[in-house]
Design a protein around this motif. Sequence first.
Motif, short mmCIF file in Angstrom:
data_model
loop_
_atom_site.label_atom_id
_atom_site.label_comp_id
_atom_site.label_asym_id
_atom_site.label_seq_id
_atom_site.Cartn_x
_atom_site.Cartn_y
_atom_site.Cartn_z
N ASN A 253 -22.54 10.10 0.53
CA ASN A 253 -23.20 11.30 1.06
C ASN A 253 -22.82 12.57 0.31
O ASN A 253 -23.17 13.66 0.74
CB ASN A 253 -22.85 11.46 2.55
CG ASN A 253 -23.30 10.27 3.37
OD1 ASN A 253 -24.41 9.77 3.20
ND2 ASN A 253 -22.44 9.81 4.27
N GLY A 254 -22.10 12.42 -0.79
CA GLY A 254 -21.71 13.57 -1.59
C GLY A 254 -20.25 13.94 -1.42
O GLY A 254 -19.51 14.07 -2.38
N LEU B 130 -15.41 8.17 5.32
CA LEU B 130 -14.71 6.92 5.55
C LEU B 130 -15.65 5.92 6.20
O LEU B 130 -16.38 6.26 7.14
CB LEU B 130 -13.49 7.14 6.45
CG LEU B 130 -12.44 8.13 5.94
CD1 LEU B 130 -11.35 8.31 6.99
CD2 LEU B 130 -11.84 7.67 4.63
N TYR B 131 -15.63 4.69 5.69
CA TYR B 131 -16.46 3.60 6.22
C TYR B 131 -15.61 2.35 6.42
O TYR B 131 -14.49 2.24 5.91
CB TYR B 131 -17.62 3.28 5.26
CG TYR B 131 -18.76 4.28 5.36
CD1 TYR B 131 -19.93 3.97 6.04
CD2 TYR B 131 -18.67 5.53 4.76
CE1 TYR B 131 -20.98 4.88 6.13
CE2 TYR B 131 -19.71 6.45 4.85
CZ TYR B 131 -20.86 6.11 5.54
OH TYR B 131 -21.88 7.02 5.64
N ALA B 132 -16.17 1.40 7.18
CA ALA B 132 -15.45 0.15 7.45
C ALA B 132 -16.43 -1.01 7.56
O ALA B 132 -17.62 -0.83 7.85
CB ALA B 132 -14.63 0.27 8.74
N GLN B 133 -15.92 -2.21 7.32
CA GLN B 133 -16.70 -3.44 7.43
C GLN B 133 -15.78 -4.54 7.94
O GLN B 133 -14.57 -4.54 7.66
CB GLN B 133 -17.28 -3.83 6.08
CG GLN B 133 -18.10 -5.11 6.05
CD GLN B 133 -19.35 -5.03 6.91
OE1 GLN B 133 -19.32 -5.40 8.09
NE2 GLN B 133 -20.43 -4.51 6.34
N CYS C 285 -16.03 8.23 9.76
CA CYS C 285 -16.23 9.66 9.84
C CYS C 285 -17.11 10.08 8.68
O CYS C 285 -16.83 9.75 7.53
CB CYS C 285 -14.91 10.42 9.78
SG CYS C 285 -15.11 12.22 9.89
N GLN C 286 -18.22 10.79 8.98
CA GLN C 286 -19.08 11.34 7.94
C GLN C 286 -19.36 12.83 8.19
O GLN C 286 -20.45 13.33 7.92
CB GLN C 286 -20.37 10.53 7.82
CG GLN C 286 -21.08 10.24 9.12
CD GLN C 286 -22.26 9.32 8.93
OE1 GLN C 286 -22.65 8.97 7.81
NE2 GLN C 286 -22.88 8.92 10.03
N ASN C 287 -18.35 13.51 8.71
CA ASN C 287 -18.43 14.96 8.83
C ASN C 287 -18.66 15.57 7.45
O ASN C 287 -18.24 15.00 6.43
CB ASN C 287 -17.14 15.49 9.44
CG ASN C 287 -17.17 16.98 9.67
OD1 ASN C 287 -16.88 17.76 8.78
ND2 ASN C 287 -17.52 17.39 10.89
N LEU C 288 -19.33 16.72 7.39
CA LEU C 288 -19.70 17.32 6.11
C LEU C 288 -18.49 17.75 5.29
O LEU C 288 -18.60 17.92 4.07
CB LEU C 288 -20.63 18.51 6.33
CG LEU C 288 -22.01 18.19 6.89
CD1 LEU C 288 -22.81 19.46 7.11
CD2 LEU C 288 -22.76 17.23 5.97
N LEU D 180 -23.27 1.12 -3.12
CA LEU D 180 -24.18 2.25 -3.05
C LEU D 180 -23.84 3.29 -4.10
O LEU D 180 -22.74 3.28 -4.66
CB LEU D 180 -24.10 2.87 -1.65
CG LEU D 180 -24.68 2.05 -0.51
CD1 LEU D 180 -24.45 2.76 0.81
CD2 LEU D 180 -26.16 1.76 -0.72
N PRO D 181 -24.77 4.22 -4.39
CA PRO D 181 -24.45 5.32 -5.30
C PRO D 181 -23.24 6.11 -4.80
O PRO D 181 -22.93 6.10 -3.60
CB PRO D 181 -25.73 6.17 -5.28
CG PRO D 181 -26.81 5.22 -4.91
CD PRO D 181 -26.18 4.25 -3.96
N GLY D 182 -22.61 6.82 -5.70
CA GLY D 182 -21.38 7.50 -5.37
C GLY D 182 -20.20 6.59 -5.65
O GLY D 182 -20.31 5.57 -6.35
N SER D 183 -19.08 6.92 -5.10
CA SER D 183 -17.86 6.16 -5.35
C SER D 183 -17.33 5.59 -4.05
O SER D 183 -17.27 6.28 -3.03
CB SER D 183 -16.80 7.08 -5.98
OG SER D 183 -15.58 6.40 -6.16
N GLN D 184 -16.97 4.30 -4.10
CA GLN D 184 -16.30 3.65 -2.98
C GLN D 184 -14.98 3.09 -3.49
O GLN D 184 -14.95 2.44 -4.54
CB GLN D 184 -17.15 2.52 -2.39
CG GLN D 184 -18.41 2.99 -1.68
CD GLN D 184 -19.57 3.25 -2.61
OE1 GLN D 184 -19.78 2.54 -3.58
NE2 GLN D 184 -20.33 4.30 -2.33
N GLY D 185 -13.89 3.32 -2.77
CA GLY D 185 -12.62 2.83 -3.28
C GLY D 185 -11.47 2.99 -2.32
O GLY D 185 -11.64 3.33 -1.16
N TRP D 186 -10.27 2.72 -2.83
CA TRP D 186 -9.02 2.78 -2.07
C TRP D 186 -9.12 1.99 -0.77
O TRP D 186 -8.87 2.52 0.31
CB TRP D 186 -8.63 4.23 -1.82
CG TRP D 186 -8.28 4.95 -3.07
CD1 TRP D 186 -7.06 4.99 -3.69
CD2 TRP D 186 -9.16 5.74 -3.89
NE1 TRP D 186 -7.13 5.74 -4.84
CE2 TRP D 186 -8.40 6.22 -4.99
CE3 TRP D 186 -10.51 6.08 -3.82
CZ2 TRP D 186 -8.96 7.01 -5.98
CZ3 TRP D 186 -11.05 6.86 -4.81
CH2 TRP D 186 -10.29 7.33 -5.88
#
Length: 281
Positions: free
Chosen positions: A102-103, A107-110, A128-131, A75-81
Amino acid sequence: MLFLSGGWSTAQHSNLPICTAQNEQLFPDIVSDGNRGAIIAWMDARNGNRDVFIQRIDAKGKILWKEDGIAICQLPGSQGWPILIPVSDNNGTIIVWRDSRNGNPDLYAQRIDINGTELWEKNGIPICQNLASQDDPKAIADGEDGVIVVWEDWRNNRQDLFAQRVNGKGEAIWSIDGVAVYDGEGDQYDPSLTTDQTGGAIFAWWDISTPEWRVFSQRISADGRKLWPERGLTVCEANGNQGGPSVISDGSSGAFIVWSDYRNDPAIFTTSDLYAQRINA
């Protein structure tokens, strides 16, 4: 390029290439696949931004999934670590990563099965997608094909610690955006965690809310309740500063904790010793 040094060749210049896609591949993590092979995940810049890819190899060094890896999230943005956590039935792995789709950093998981198939929602489920920003995640298996994740969190305009448990179906068990491991004054750093062997976890971190740095610990139950004092259990109150703790289960629902300790350092931050403590359940 990302290379994995292995035992397939005696020539040090002939190691096994895991990914040779364009641009760079960074911050790999690796776990056993439970079948004498391994699963590797990494941050990948082949698409210009940072994405997360994953690969599996067998004991003979054969690449088992798509050449240069399977994309976990593009997705757009950065995913890593990425962080990899083995599942108890040896059927793949759970992967946790930092994500700025989301800017702000979330944290995400799969979950990926042994064939490289995604088992949870495409592009991952939110931990967690708190602002506010979430950073420095650590994760362990919960013993029931799920995962427990802890991280540093800025939702209260200071660096607190929050955690979440996700079951094997990709469902969050604890409160949305996590439960507070510690959310008091000052900043908390470098969380570490281990299983309490009953579906919960024991956490350790260092805290600068006091004049000197201190090491604290907390236990959270399988259903997300604090089992020790609200502000955590003080592990060390010696003079000087203590920090950088690591924690491991003692096999009896307690834990061993080790940390860097400056109690014998008259010059401050020039000579660090190591101390340890055992905490029961």
